[in-house]
Design an enzyme around this catalytic site. Sequence first.
Site, PDB file in Angstrom:
ATOM      1  N   ASP A 115       0.816  -1.214   0.000  1.00 10.24           N
ATOM      2  CA  ASP A 115       0.000   0.000   0.000  1.00 10.24           C
ATOM      3  C   ASP A 115       0.850   1.263   0.000  1.00 10.24           C
ATOM      4  OD1 ASP A 115       0.981  -0.348   2.578  1.00 10.24           O
ATOM      5  OD2 ASP A 115      -0.953  -0.836   3.445  1.00 10.24           O
ATOM      6  N   ASN A 135      -7.259  -3.217  14.557  1.00 14.53           N
ATOM      7  CA  ASN A 135      -8.640  -3.508  14.154  1.00 14.53           C
ATOM      8  C   ASN A 135      -8.718  -4.689  13.189  1.00 14.53           C
ATOM      9  OD1 ASN A 135      -7.677  -2.473  11.755  1.00 14.53           O
ATOM     10  ND2 ASN A 135      -9.054  -0.719  11.677  1.00 14.53           N
ATOM     11  N   HIS A 169      -6.991  -5.028  10.339  1.00 14.56           N
ATOM     12  CA  HIS A 169      -6.761  -4.752   8.910  1.00 14.56           C
ATOM     13  C   HIS A 169      -5.476  -5.416   8.431  1.00 14.56           C
ATOM     14  CE1 HIS A 169      -4.470  -0.659   9.578  1.00 14.56           C
ATOM     15  NE2 HIS A 169      -3.658  -1.674   9.690  1.00 14.56           N
ATOM     16  N   GLU A 219      -9.597  -2.101   5.601  1.00 11.11           N
ATOM     17  CA  GLU A 219     -10.170  -1.800   6.902  1.00 11.11           C
ATOM     18  C   GLU A 219     -11.458  -2.617   7.123  1.00 11.11           C
ATOM     19  OE1 GLU A 219      -8.334  -0.224   8.787  1.00 11.11           O
ATOM     20  OE2 GLU A 219      -7.620   1.705   8.065  1.00 11.11           O
TER      21      GLU A 219
HETATM   22  P1  PGA Z   1       2.374  -1.737  12.843  1.00 11.91           P
HETATM   23  O1  PGA Z   1       1.184  -1.703  11.809  1.00 11.91           O
HETATM   24  O2  PGA Z   1       3.338  -2.752  12.329  1.00 11.91           O
HETATM   25  O3  PGA Z   1       2.952  -0.346  12.799  1.00 11.91           O
HETATM   26  O4  PGA Z   1       1.792  -2.099  14.157  1.00 11.91           O
HETATM   27  C1  PGA Z   1       0.624  -2.900  11.372  1.00 11.91           C
HETATM   28  C2  PGA Z   1      -0.557  -2.576  10.507  1.00 11.91           C
HETATM   29  O5  PGA Z   1      -1.251  -1.588  10.768  1.00 11.91           O
HETATM   30  O6  PGA Z   1      -0.802  -3.338   9.558  1.00 11.91           O
END
Ligand code: PGA
Length: 249
Positions: free
Chosen positions: A67, A136, A138, A143
């Site tokens: 992304d 959450n 994702h 999302e």
């Molecule tokens: P993080 O993010 O590795 O910074 O915890 C993971 C994500 O949001 O996919």
Amino acid sequence: MQLIIAKDYGEMCAKAARLFAAEITLKPDCLLGLATGSTPVGLYDALIGKFAEGELDFSQVRTVNLDEYAGLPGSHPQSYRYFMDHHLFDWVNIDKRNTYLPDGTAVDSEAECARYERQIEALGQVDIQLLGIGLNGHIGFNEPGDSFPAATHVTDLAPSTIRANARFFRSIDEVPTRALTMGIGTILKAKKIVLLTNGAAKAETLYQMMYGPVTPQLPASILQFHPDVVVFADEEAASVIRERTSADR
Ligand code: PGA
């Protein structure tokens, strides 16, 4: 899904790095799906270490990232292109022309998503797709919602994601509210999926992902349907799974 529990973040990254290193050694022109965020930094450091020791050659490796924030050019320190350059690509002998991310600055984001999806298809099947998981649930920027988006698409970031990512920006107002992300269908096409997660905050999410219902309200739960997923978790992230199941110890 296979669950590998490591004692801490360092061990988790070292174990995952061995898997990526084996892939690069056995298939020098492998196509790797890469991820950004705090979680993969230690894995990238471990791969850079192996490169520095002369164990790995990235000269033919190809990469596609999950992304990119809408609106941020690759020169922006919080863009994912910048992240990848600074946390991995600048430290190994990869040819950056073989490293792909969606273009966050494209005027027509929808067209850019369609182009990126075709680009990935043209490169062939992703050999290993690396994922983190959001609080959450994702994956990429898919999302929670009412359905699983199939292809690369433009998405509004969930308020909780904007809050979580604000730590990387000077203020929450600077966090982009939209992103271009591989879809769930894009991710599921990978031959193998490796998901890394650490820390107690993600323990419930990880449990739900592996043992809860498959639902777009927790997008990562769809990984239960993929035939080859390896989850690397540290003790803290695996704590709820340990409490409620007799999983791998
Ligand atoms: P993080 O993010 O590795 O910074 O915890 C993971 C994500 O949001 O996919």
